[in-house]
Design a protein around this motif. Structure first.
Motif, PDB file in Angstrom:
ATOM      1  N   GLN A 176       0.863  -1.172   0.000  1.00 38.00           N
ATOM      2  CA  GLN A 176       0.000   0.000   0.000  1.00 38.00           C
ATOM      3  C   GLN A 176       0.904   1.227   0.000  1.00 38.00           C
ATOM      4  OE1 GLN A 176      -3.336  -0.061  -0.276  1.00 38.00           O
ATOM      5  NE2 GLN A 176      -3.268  -2.313  -0.330  1.00 38.00           N
ATOM      6  N   GLN A 177       1.049   1.862  -1.161  1.00 45.28           N
ATOM      7  CA  GLN A 177       1.939   3.008  -1.292  1.00 45.28           C
ATOM      8  C   GLN A 177       1.158   4.236  -1.754  1.00 45.28           C
ATOM      9  OE1 GLN A 177       6.142   2.046  -2.743  1.00 45.28           O
ATOM     10  NE2 GLN A 177       4.944   0.537  -3.892  1.00 45.28           N
ATOM     11  N   LYS A 178       1.575   5.395  -1.296  1.00 46.61           N
ATOM     12  CA  LYS A 178       0.980   6.653  -1.737  1.00 46.61           C
ATOM     13  C   LYS A 178       2.100   7.637  -2.029  1.00 46.61           C
ATOM     14  CE  LYS A 178      -3.453   6.357   0.720  1.00 46.61           C
ATOM     15  NZ  LYS A 178      -4.391   7.045   1.645  1.00 46.61           N
ATOM     16  N   ASN A 179       1.857   8.519  -3.016  1.00 45.39           N
ATOM     17  CA  ASN A 179       2.840   9.563  -3.269  1.00 45.39           C
ATOM     18  C   ASN A 179       2.568  10.750  -2.344  1.00 45.39           C
ATOM     19  OD1 ASN A 179       0.687  10.985  -4.383  1.00 45.39           O
ATOM     20  ND2 ASN A 179       1.311  10.612  -6.518  1.00 45.39           N
ATOM     21  N   SER A 180       3.360  11.800  -2.473  1.00 48.12           N
ATOM     22  CA  SER A 180       3.246  12.934  -1.548  1.00 48.12           C
ATOM     23  C   SER A 180       1.917  13.659  -1.680  1.00 48.12           C
ATOM     24  CB  SER A 180       4.398  13.916  -1.790  1.00 48.12           C
ATOM     25  OG  SER A 180       4.351  14.412  -3.124  1.00 48.12           O
ATOM     26  N   LYS A 181       1.215  13.450  -2.805  1.00 48.85           N
ATOM     27  CA  LYS A 181      -0.094  14.087  -3.015  1.00 48.85           C
ATOM     28  C   LYS A 181      -1.235  13.204  -2.519  1.00 48.85           C
ATOM     29  CE  LYS A 181       1.737  16.395  -7.134  1.00 48.85           C
ATOM     30  NZ  LYS A 181       3.047  15.730  -7.071  1.00 48.85           N
ATOM     31  N   GLY A 182      -0.911  12.041  -1.979  1.00 49.92           N
ATOM     32  CA  GLY A 182      -1.933  11.157  -1.445  1.00 49.92           C
ATOM     33  C   GLY A 182      -2.513  10.185  -2.444  1.00 49.92           C
ATOM     34  N   LYS A 189       8.000  -0.417  -7.458  1.00 48.03           N
ATOM     35  CA  LYS A 189       8.771  -1.161  -6.462  1.00 48.03           C
ATOM     36  C   LYS A 189       8.838  -0.421  -5.143  1.00 48.03           C
ATOM     37  CE  LYS A 189      11.521  -4.683  -5.465  1.00 48.03           C
ATOM     38  NZ  LYS A 189      11.053  -6.079  -5.485  1.00 48.03           N
ATOM     39  N   ASN A 190       9.219   0.869  -5.199  1.00 48.55           N
ATOM     40  CA  ASN A 190       9.397   1.632  -3.967  1.00 48.55           C
ATOM     41  C   ASN A 190       9.264   3.119  -4.277  1.00 48.55           C
ATOM     42  OD1 ASN A 190      10.090   2.730  -1.519  1.00 48.55           O
ATOM     43  ND2 ASN A 190      12.048   1.673  -1.330  1.00 48.55           N
ATOM     44  N   ILE A 191       8.170   3.723  -3.845  1.00 55.74           N
ATOM     45  CA  ILE A 191       7.923   5.136  -4.141  1.00 55.74           C
ATOM     46  C   ILE A 191       8.974   6.036  -3.499  1.00 55.74           C
ATOM     47  CG2 ILE A 191       6.414   5.450  -2.141  1.00 55.74           C
ATOM     48  CD1 ILE A 191       5.971   7.016  -5.649  1.00 55.74           C
TER      49      ILE A 191
END
Length: 611
Positions: A176-182, A189-191
């Motif tokens: 479960q990954q999110k970028n800085s903007k949500g 692989k790895n944000i």
């Protein structure tokens, strides 16, 4: 980036190439790029100073319609030659080594014991096909099953099942990954690697002047506003510059990888951080591969209207799973020999329901990406994987098209003894005139040190050839698909596979003979090394212009067929790269232009001209 070669048997069954010549009235339809726009955007004939890319602070954010400056690419009234339709025949974690010998261990009290021996295990391969909708186990996801579709089986054969350090990590699909903007609309692989990937993209921008020129000169009109592009290409720093350029020109993009080994994880993370829905990571299984493509296409509230493909797998998936999507798709842009071959098959069967641009056979793709790129990247790929010295080595290159020509030139310059195999008498004669010995593969297979395939065909190197190779022979593929080397025939119980380093395998015969197989028969330069950024700028610009042309073309200009870009646009792509070399074009006088029967501004060669 391969050259098409068709067997004699296949060639006998297919019709001759037919070029649709345009009548004078048809020769100058209105393009998405007007003549005025081309003239305004092209560098001055005298050369002039090269336009430097915008500083990082001025660079537009990507993606989305509202990001950054855009090119004055108008679908308005200028006239340049229309793309001609061409109907053509079907052609195209590093592991430690297992060691047999034990080692002596000395305890503090002086007792000597023998260290446990590492046991070599022969790799077993499942015969059963794995369905797309069945989630594999973690180990199962690391082994590539046979493709679920026949056409994709040609491009993605099953691969050996290895155990490596990544098996202990969570699959990107389970994170479960999110970028800085949500946003979580991506799978990489790895944000957290995004910052590193952004630096790589910025380096690539310095060597991609034409794409940066498209961004800088786009001042008001966004020629791709409203375009929803779904793409399936290699995901590298260079294609990231293309994707962000498409975003700057107004397009929305969703992207997957066309190759399971060529994705740069940090670049994928940087794109995801910028807001691009990217679904790719290095070392995908085949199930992952199709899952990523499906996530790009099957999304609620978003439907593509343009396709940018490399290999035809994305186009194939939409045809198989979501055929109704083609009602809203305006066109397909395809850049590989394998994908183009598939498009011509669809066209021949009457199943091609949208126009398609064959970028692979444009001059700026064939001569630069295939020839000059491979001339440099073949050595890079071999050096990185084997650390070998080329001087005095005997090499056989299968195929003397543009890719083969580039590989042979590089190897000859390094002092290798180069043999060539060919089926085309014209290419064969070129090889002879360039000083290479033309042979049949059977004649030299026992003595050569390296075998390189560059044909785009299938089963060029068979199990019989592999059995007869000498010990430590290096086998690799520079063609697009992985069908040229019969890797599947090596997946038998009597042969042992030993991982040496990333993308390097020893395949060991019962008598101890071993061959060195690179990238499991897939594209060597993009799987094991990198390719020159500048030459990819040429190809990427051609792709961008093809998308602009198809997207802005009025209804009826292009029918359900496969087309080539007009030569005027090929020349325009080349002109955008000349300022890098401080190159100055000579201008024709009116008298000279009249004598030659040319327009002073081009095109300067007829469609049948062979560069």
């Amino acid at each position: 980036m391969s050259v098409q070669v068709v067997s004699a048997a296949a060639a006998a069954k297919v019709p001759e190439v037919e070029l649709k010549d345009l009548s004078p009235s048809e020769a100058e339809p209105q393009l998405g790029l007007s003549t005025a726009a081309l003239g305004a955007m092209a560098p001055p004939a005298g050369g002039g100073d090269p336009e430097a890319p915008a500083p990082a602070a001025e660079r537009p954010p990507a993606p989305g319609p509202g990001s950054g400056p855009t090119a004055a690419l108008s679908p308005a009234a200028g006239k340049v030659p229309q793309a001609s339709a061409m109907k053509r025949s079907d052609p195209h974690h590093q592991h430690q080594r297992h060691r047999d010998g034990g080692e002596a261990l000395v305890s503090p009290d002086g007792t000597v014991t023998e260290a446990p021996r590492t046991v070599k295990k022969q790799i077993q391969f499942a015969d059963q096909k794995q369905e797309f909708n069945k989630r594999p186990t973690k180990i199962g996801r690391r082994s590539l099953s046979r493709s679920i579709s026949q056409s994709s089986t040609d491009s993605y054969s099953s691969a050996a099942s290895y155990t490596d350090s990544s098996d202990d990590e969570t699959s990107p699909r389970d994170k479960q990954q999110k970028n800085s903007k949500g946003s979580s609309d991506f799978c990489v692989k790895n944000i957290k690697q995004a910052e590193f990937g952004r630096r790589e993209i910025e380096i690539a921008e310095q060597e991609m002047p034409a794409l940066m020129a498209l961004r800088k000169r786009a001042q008001g009109e966004k020629p791709l506003a409203g375009a929803k592009i779904v793409g399936c290409t290699h995901i590298t720093a260079q294609t990231a510059v293309l994707m962000e350029t498409l975003g700057a020109l107004g397009a929305q993009c969703r992207w997957a990888a066309c190759n399971i080994y060529s994705t740069l994880n940090e670049v994928a993370a940087a794109l995801a951080e910028s807001g691009f829905p990217v679904f790719a990571w290095k070392g995908e299984s085949e199930d992952d591969f199709w899952w990523c493509i499906d996530r790009c296409v099957n999304v609620e509230g978003w439907q593509p209207n343009m396709i940018l493909d490399d290999g035809g797998d994305l186009t194939h998936w939409i045809y198989k799973k979501y055929p109704n999507m083609f009602k809203k798709i305006k066109g397909i842009v395809e850049e590989s020999v394998t994908g183009v071959h598939r498009l011509y098959q669809l066209s021949k069967a009457g199943k091609l329901c949208v126009p398609a641009m064959n970028v692979n056979d444009s001059v700026t793709k064939q001569k630069f990406d295939n020839l000059y790129c491979c001339r440099e990247s073949i050595l890079d790929g071999l050096k990185r994987t084997t650390d070998m010295m080329f001087g005095g080595k005997q090499v056989v290159v299968c195929g003397y098209g543009e890719v083969g020509k580039g590989c042979c030139a590089a190897l000859k310059a390094m002092g290798s003894i180069v043999y060539v195999t060919e089926i085309d008498p014209i290419c064969a004669l070129q090889a002879c005139m360039d000083g290479f010995r033309l042979v049949k593969l059977n004649e030299v297979i026992r003595q050569v040190d390296i075998v390189i395939t560059c044909t785009g065909n299938k089963n060029v190197v068979t199990r019989e050839h592999l059995d007869r190779m000498k010990n430590s022979c290096i086998v690799c593929n520079m063609g697009h698909s992985n069908t040229e080397i019969d890797v599947a025939s090596l997946r038998t119980p009597e042969l042992t596979w030993e991982r040496v380093r990333s993308q390097v395998d020893h395949v060991i015969w019962p008598d101890g003979k071993r061959i060195v197989l690179l990238a499991e028969g897939r594209l060597l330069n993009l799987s094991c090394s990198t390719v020159p950024t500048f030459v990819l700028s040429i190809t990427a610009t051609t792709q961008a212009l093809a998308l602009i042309e198809l997207y802005n073309a009025p209804e009826g200009r292009y029918k359900q067929d496969v087309y080539l870009l007009p030569k005027k646009m090929d020349e325009y792509v080349a002109s955008l790269h000349l300022p890098t070399f401080d190159a100055h074009l000579t201008e024709l006088t009116d008298e000279q232009a009249k004598y030659l029967g040319l327009n002073k501004n081009g095109p300067f060669k007829p469609n049948y001209y062979r560069y």
